[in-house]
Design a protein around this motif. Structure first.
Motif, PDB file in Angstrom:
ATOM      1  N   ASP A   1       1.185  -1.678  -0.027  1.00  0.00           N
ATOM      2  CA  ASP A   1       0.387  -0.034  -0.077  1.00  0.00           C
ATOM      3  C   ASP A   1       1.013   1.033   0.222  1.00  0.00           C
ATOM      4  OD1 ASP A   1      -2.491  -1.023  -0.164  1.00  0.00           O
ATOM      5  OD2 ASP A   1      -2.462  -1.417   2.091  1.00  0.00           O
ATOM      6  N   ASP A   2       1.857   1.458   0.593  1.00  0.00           N
ATOM      7  CA  ASP A   2       2.465   2.392   1.021  1.00  0.00           C
ATOM      8  C   ASP A   2       3.775   2.377  -0.464  1.00  0.00           C
ATOM      9  OD1 ASP A   2       4.328   4.501   1.600  1.00  0.00           O
ATOM     10  OD2 ASP A   2       5.392   3.060   2.960  1.00  0.00           O
ATOM     11  N   ASP A   3       2.992   3.389  -1.684  1.00  0.00           N
ATOM     12  CA  ASP A   3       4.194   3.171  -3.054  1.00  0.00           C
ATOM     13  C   ASP A   3       4.898   2.119  -3.007  1.00  0.00           C
ATOM     14  OD1 ASP A   3       4.307   4.946  -5.030  1.00  0.00           O
ATOM     15  OD2 ASP A   3       6.272   5.401  -4.165  1.00  0.00           O
ATOM     16  N   LEU A   4       4.245   0.649  -3.583  1.00  0.00           N
ATOM     17  CA  LEU A   4       4.371  -0.617  -3.737  1.00  0.00           C
ATOM     18  C   LEU A   4       5.795  -0.741  -3.219  1.00  0.00           C
ATOM     19  CD1 LEU A   4       2.077  -1.024  -6.006  1.00  0.00           C
ATOM     20  CD2 LEU A   4       4.295  -0.860  -7.531  1.00  0.00           C
ATOM     21  N   ASN A   5       6.153  -0.496  -2.294  1.00  0.00           N
ATOM     22  CA  ASN A   5       7.837  -1.101  -1.165  1.00  0.00           C
ATOM     23  C   ASN A   5       7.316  -2.142  -1.339  1.00  0.00           C
ATOM     24  OD1 ASN A   5       9.784  -1.215   0.434  1.00  0.00           O
ATOM     25  ND2 ASN A   5       9.171   0.343   1.869  1.00  0.00           N
ATOM     26  N   THR A   6       8.012  -3.188  -2.333  1.00  0.00           N
ATOM     27  CA  THR A   6       8.387  -4.415  -2.629  1.00  0.00           C
ATOM     28  C   THR A   6       9.345  -5.243  -1.589  1.00  0.00           C
ATOM     29  OG1 THR A   6       9.750  -4.009  -4.869  1.00  0.00           O
ATOM     30  CG2 THR A   6       7.298  -4.509  -4.739  1.00  0.00           C
ATOM     31  N   ALA A   7       9.869  -3.662  -1.359  1.00  0.00           N
ATOM     32  CA  ALA A   7      11.202  -4.607  -1.021  1.00  0.00           C
ATOM     33  C   ALA A   7      10.754  -5.071   0.729  1.00  0.00           C
ATOM     34  CB  ALA A   7      12.157  -3.579  -0.446  1.00  0.00           C
ATOM     35  N   ARG A   8      10.455  -3.978   0.718  1.00  0.00           N
ATOM     36  CA  ARG A   8       9.792  -4.204   2.511  1.00  0.00           C
ATOM     37  C   ARG A   8       8.858  -5.350   2.967  1.00  0.00           C
ATOM     38  NH1 ARG A   8       7.627   0.646   5.308  1.00  0.00           N
ATOM     39  NH2 ARG A   8       5.412   0.285   4.556  1.00  0.00           N
ATOM     40  N   ALA A   9       7.745  -5.727   1.649  1.00  0.00           N
ATOM     41  CA  ALA A   9       7.183  -6.503   1.522  1.00  0.00           C
ATOM     42  C   ALA A   9       7.357  -7.780   1.475  1.00  0.00           C
ATOM     43  CB  ALA A   9       6.241  -6.606   0.231  1.00  0.00           C
ATOM     44  N   ILE A  10       9.076  -7.845   0.413  1.00  0.00           N
ATOM     45  CA  ILE A  10       9.597  -9.352   0.613  1.00  0.00           C
ATOM     46  C   ILE A  10      10.851  -9.528   1.773  1.00  0.00           C
ATOM     47  CG2 ILE A  10      11.335 -10.568  -0.426  1.00  0.00           C
ATOM     48  CD1 ILE A  10      10.658  -8.457  -3.092  1.00  0.00           C
ATOM     49  N   GLY A  11      11.328  -8.716   2.139  1.00  0.00           N
ATOM     50  CA  GLY A  11      11.586  -8.890   3.270  1.00  0.00           C
ATOM     51  C   GLY A  11      10.396  -9.588   4.886  1.00  0.00           C
ATOM     52  N   TYR A  12       9.258  -9.374   4.432  1.00  0.00           N
ATOM     53  CA  TYR A  12       8.426  -9.961   5.807  1.00  0.00           C
ATOM     54  C   TYR A  12       8.740 -11.092   4.806  1.00  0.00           C
ATOM     55  CZ  TYR A  12       6.849  -4.683   7.346  1.00  0.00           C
ATOM     56  OH  TYR A  12       6.425  -4.355   7.773  1.00  0.00           O
ATOM     57  N   ILE A  13       8.424 -11.434   3.539  1.00  0.00           N
ATOM     58  CA  ILE A  13       8.134 -12.842   3.605  1.00  0.00           C
ATOM     59  C   ILE A  13       9.349 -13.732   3.898  1.00  0.00           C
ATOM     60  CG2 ILE A  13       7.724 -14.597   0.776  1.00  0.00           C
ATOM     61  CD1 ILE A  13       6.130 -12.240   0.062  1.00  0.00           C
ATOM     62  N   PHE A  14      10.417 -13.307   4.270  1.00  0.00           N
ATOM     63  CA  PHE A  14      11.973 -14.133   4.532  1.00  0.00           C
ATOM     64  C   PHE A  14      11.179 -14.206   5.834  1.00  0.00           C
ATOM     65  CE2 PHE A  14      13.291 -13.104  -0.186  1.00  0.00           C
ATOM     66  CZ  PHE A  14      14.223 -14.800  -0.575  1.00  0.00           C
ATOM     67  N   ASP A  15      11.262 -12.996   6.289  1.00  0.00           N
ATOM     68  CA  ASP A  15      11.234 -13.384   7.759  1.00  0.00           C
ATOM     69  C   ASP A  15       9.747 -14.373   7.785  1.00  0.00           C
ATOM     70  OD1 ASP A  15      11.409 -12.458   9.651  1.00  0.00           O
ATOM     71  OD2 ASP A  15       9.709 -11.395  10.155  1.00  0.00           O
ATOM     72  N   GLY A  16       9.422 -14.615   7.253  1.00  0.00           N
ATOM     73  CA  GLY A  16       7.713 -15.612   7.744  1.00  0.00           C
ATOM     74  C   GLY A  16       8.568 -16.964   7.185  1.00  0.00           C
ATOM     75  N   VAL A  17       9.449 -17.329   6.382  1.00  0.00           N
ATOM     76  CA  VAL A  17      10.519 -18.448   5.979  1.00  0.00           C
ATOM     77  C   VAL A  17      11.230 -19.051   7.343  1.00  0.00           C
ATOM     78  CG1 VAL A  17      11.912 -19.246   3.969  1.00  0.00           C
ATOM     79  CG2 VAL A  17      10.548 -17.664   3.591  1.00  0.00           C
ATOM     80  N   ARG A  18      11.548 -18.090   7.748  1.00  0.00           N
ATOM     81  CA  ARG A  18      13.241 -18.572   8.645  1.00  0.00           C
ATOM     82  C   ARG A  18      12.017 -18.624   9.577  1.00  0.00           C
ATOM     83  NH1 ARG A  18      14.433 -13.968  10.726  1.00  0.00           N
ATOM     84  NH2 ARG A  18      12.828 -14.278  12.894  1.00  0.00           N
ATOM     85  N   GLN A  19      10.589 -18.127   9.688  1.00  0.00           N
ATOM     86  CA  GLN A  19       9.565 -19.169  10.977  1.00  0.00           C
ATOM     87  C   GLN A  19       9.405 -20.387  10.618  1.00  0.00           C
ATOM     88  OE1 GLN A  19       7.347 -15.267  11.430  1.00  0.00           O
ATOM     89  NE2 GLN A  19       8.776 -14.244  13.055  1.00  0.00           N
ATOM     90  N   VAL A  20       8.979 -20.494   9.534  1.00  0.00           N
ATOM     91  CA  VAL A  20       8.687 -21.609   8.882  1.00  0.00           C
ATOM     92  C   VAL A  20      10.065 -23.139   9.612  1.00  0.00           C
ATOM     93  CG1 VAL A  20       7.753 -22.915   7.043  1.00  0.00           C
ATOM     94  CG2 VAL A  20       6.787 -20.914   7.398  1.00  0.00           C
ATOM     95  N   ASN A  21      10.822 -22.552   9.159  1.00  0.00           N
ATOM     96  CA  ASN A  21      11.878 -23.395   8.910  1.00  0.00           C
ATOM     97  C   ASN A  21      12.368 -24.174  10.614  1.00  0.00           C
ATOM     98  OD1 ASN A  21      12.848 -23.975   6.733  1.00  0.00           O
ATOM     99  ND2 ASN A  21      13.946 -22.136   6.472  1.00  0.00           N
ATOM    100  N   ALA A  22      12.219 -22.766  11.605  1.00  0.00           N
ATOM    101  CA  ALA A  22      11.885 -23.335  12.740  1.00  0.00           C
ATOM    102  C   ALA A  22      11.126 -23.677  13.248  1.00  0.00           C
ATOM    103  CB  ALA A  22      12.809 -20.857  13.540  1.00  0.00           C
ATOM    104  N   TYR A  23       9.885 -23.607  12.885  1.00  0.00           N
ATOM    105  CA  TYR A  23       8.800 -24.192  13.298  1.00  0.00           C
ATOM    106  C   TYR A  23       9.121 -25.559  13.067  1.00  0.00           C
ATOM    107  CZ  TYR A  23       4.280 -26.270  13.046  1.00  0.00           C
ATOM    108  OH  TYR A  23       3.593 -27.083  13.643  1.00  0.00           O
ATOM    109  N   LEU A  24       9.480 -25.649  11.676  1.00  0.00           N
ATOM    110  CA  LEU A  24       9.880 -27.284  11.089  1.00  0.00           C
ATOM    111  C   LEU A  24      10.979 -28.108  12.027  1.00  0.00           C
ATOM    112  CD1 LEU A  24       9.559 -26.880   7.425  1.00  0.00           C
ATOM    113  CD2 LEU A  24       8.110 -28.031   8.792  1.00  0.00           C
ATOM    114  N   ASP A  25      12.075 -26.984  12.820  1.00  0.00           N
ATOM    115  CA  ASP A  25      12.967 -27.725  13.090  1.00  0.00           C
ATOM    116  C   ASP A  25      12.646 -27.986  15.200  1.00  0.00           C
ATOM    117  OD1 ASP A  25      14.608 -28.106  10.727  1.00  0.00           O
ATOM    118  OD2 ASP A  25      16.091 -26.430  12.264  1.00  0.00           O
ATOM    119  N   ALA A  26      11.663 -27.205  15.082  1.00  0.00           N
ATOM    120  CA  ALA A  26      11.185 -28.078  16.601  1.00  0.00           C
ATOM    121  C   ALA A  26      10.286 -28.953  16.540  1.00  0.00           C
ATOM    122  CB  ALA A  26      10.820 -26.886  17.487  1.00  0.00           C
ATOM    123  N   GLU A  27       8.451 -28.207  17.042  1.00  0.00           N
ATOM    124  CA  GLU A  27       7.695 -28.555  16.922  1.00  0.00           C
ATOM    125  C   GLU A  27       6.898 -29.129  16.246  1.00  0.00           C
ATOM    126  OE1 GLU A  27       8.196 -25.170  16.683  1.00  0.00           O
ATOM    127  OE2 GLU A  27       7.252 -25.191  19.161  1.00  0.00           O
ATOM    128  N   GLY A  28       7.006 -28.672  14.409  1.00  0.00           N
ATOM    129  CA  GLY A  28       6.150 -28.954  13.526  1.00  0.00           C
ATOM    130  C   GLY A  28       7.048 -30.414  12.911  1.00  0.00           C
TER     131      GLY A  28
END
Length: 493
Positions: free
Chosen positions: A367-394
């Motif tokens: 929404d903020d002038d197509l800030n794809t860089a920040r948006a992609i940062g959030y996705i990679f943040d999600g990637v790390r969290q999924v991996n952490a989850y899979l290493d632990a309770e997942g």
RNA sequence: GGCGGCAUAGCCAAGUGGCUAAGGCAGCGGUCUGCAAAACCGUUAUUCUCCGGUUCGAAUCCGGAUGCCGCCUCCA
């Protein structure tokens, strides 16, 4: 929260409010079809592709018009050189453009008009401008009289006087004012042309966009885009033509993407330091190019280098490794079994909330002038969290895990749809890379896999020396092995 | 000469008045592994080119300096 876009005209970010509720009309200046597209074209195409996709995601009914300039001096020159017609030359490069854009995941615009299909409209518009006294005829040419249009310079933020002070414009005795530009150029003998009230000739560069945007989007439309080099003179001249003729504003928002640079220098045809999309695709996965471009904000300059692209590839590989793990866990696991997200606890709950919140954070950045860089940062943040989850309770399959990972996968998919990224099947992503690289390096996939099988035998015999020797041999060819619980996968370094 | 933009870690790159300055790459330490790789955990900018100012408070606003870049000509 509404979509905010930076408007070159006002030099501010503004809330996007379309002329008609729920609709968005976009016009973007496309290519002149006289050569292969370079990565600068790729950037513009990708940026506005993402704009259209995001506005659709936000619920707008988008009409996206992107033209092809299929008559122009450079096309004529090339046609002459190659003994072909301008139609043949244009056709060749439009087809090449379409192929390149498809490879980069750029969706086709809603309408892709060509200049030569609109000669009648151009003649009509030039007539109107003559009637209004904004243009004049000189021996078969028609020029726009820039000083008679009050708003001239409002987009680029300069006045006629100060532009003249810089004065590197070519001297053309036919023009009353050196800043005047051609609406219609009379053809020299042997040159292609169309009949007009001013004799046989061809349109000037700017008139086609005024005509085609009006034809498909109306006198005034929502967004006009292009590369920042088009601000002046092209878009300034479009404004003069369209607004001069209709008396109404042309576009409400003007958006311009920044340049591609190579070694800190602007990449351009005139400097000759450009890479075509094809050259890049021979070395890098198409999705890497797209990700690399979208990792910077669209208005900033972006500097291409093999090094930077390789780093981007490492990051994209990481995304697809995670995506592959999600896939594997989901295909083997039990059904979610009616488990409700609200009832989850601990690590399951944490990731579930992250996953379901991802889309919102992502969209907020966009929404903020197509800030794809920040948006992609959030996705990679999600990637790390999924991996952490899979290493632990997942680690253990469970209905909870199925629910949580399905939510994560969906969030990645929805965000990926907007960016045109992250949507391949991980197997296809890695296989494509392997095919291209084996080809480049003169290796055979079968050879590599045969060695991996030999190494497996050695490993099963606990013959570590031999297993490591095989791994070492593959490593010398850039092949990296990853021993997983089920099988050994491999990729190129 | 005129107009405009940018300056954030080893590199790339978000952040435009107030929570611990996103994210990626690279590095280092650890977990895991036969050893690796991948993945994870921890760590790497007390500070945002420099100097002033506004403010209770600034990377963020204002003024100045320096450096880089773009446009003024065909260019996405």
């Amino acid at each position: 929260m509404s979509v905010r876009l930076y408007n070159t005209l006002t030099r501010r970010k503004e809330d996007f409010s379309p002329l008609q509720v729920g609709k968005a009309g976009i016009y973007v200046c496309g290519i002149t079809a006289y050569d292969l597209c370079h990565i600068g074209h790729a950037r513009a195409a990708i940026v506005f592709d993402v704009l259209a996709r995001f506005l659709r995601y936000r619920g707008y009914d988008v009409t996206y018009v992107k033209n092809f300039t299929d008559v122009d001096d450079k096309i004529i020159a090339r046609a002459e050189r190659e003994g072909r017609t301008i139609g043949e030359v244009a056709e060749t490069f439009i087809a090449a453009h379409d192929e390149d854009m498809a490879a980069l995941g750029v969706e086709r615009a809603t309408v892709t008009p060509r200049a030569t299909e609109h000669i009648d409209g151009m003649i009509a518009l030039i007539r109107t401008l003559l009637e209004k006294g904004l243009a004049y005829v000189v021996s078969g040419d028609v020029y726009y009289a820039v000083e008679r249009f009050a708003g001239y310079g409002k987009l680029s933020g300069r006045g006629i006087e100060e532009m003249l002070a810089g004065a590197r414009i070519d001297v053309n005795e036919k023009k009353t004012n050196p800043m005047d530009f051609a609406l219609w150029k009379g053809s020299k003998p042997g040159e292609p042309g169309w009949d007009s009230p001013w004799g046989k000739g061809r349109p000037g560069w700017h008139i086609e966009c005024s005509v085609m945007s009006q034809r498909y989007l109306g006198d005034t439309f929502d967004i006009h885009g292009g590369g920042e080099d088009l601000i002046f003179p092209h878009h300034e001249n479009e404004i003069a033509q369209s607004e001069g003729a209709t008396g109404r504003p042309l576009a409400r928002v003007w958006m311009h993407n920044g340049f591609v640079r190579v070694n800190k220098e602007k990449m351009s045809k005139s400097l000759g330091n450009f890479s075509t999309i094809r050259e890049m695709l021979a070395v890098h996965p198409p999705e890497v190019l797209r990700l690399f471009i979208l990792q910077s904000h669209y208005r900033s300059p972006v500097d291409f280098s093999d090094q930077a692209l390789r780093e981007t590839r490492t990051g994209l590989d990481r995304f697809y490794e995670t995506r592959r793990k999600i896939q594997a866990a989901l295909s083997g696991g039990p059904a979610a079994d009616g488990t409700a997200g609200e009832r989850l606890t601990g690590g399951h709950r944490r990731l579930y909330e992250k996953a379901t919140g991802l889309q919102e954070r992502f969209a907020g950045a966009m929404d903020d002038d197509l800030n794809t860089a920040r948006a992609i940062g959030y996705i990679f943040d999600g990637v790390r969290q999924v991996n952490a989850y899979l290493d632990a309770e997942g680690q253990a399959a469970s209905p909870e895990r199925t629910l949580v990972l399905a939510a994560a996968r969906q969030a990645f998919d929805r965000c990926g749809d907007v960016l045109g990224l992250f949507r391949q099947d991980p197997r296809d992503y890695f296989a494509m890379d392997q095919r291209r690289e084996t080809g480049r390096r003169g290796l055979e996939v079968a050879e590599i896999e045969d060695l991996i099988a030999q190494r497996l035998t050695a490993r099963q015999a606990r013959n570590w020396a031999q297993a490591d020797a095989i791994r070492q041999r593959l490593a010398e060819h850039g092949v990296i092995l990853q021993d997983g619980p089920a099988a050994t996968t491999w990729k190129f370094a």
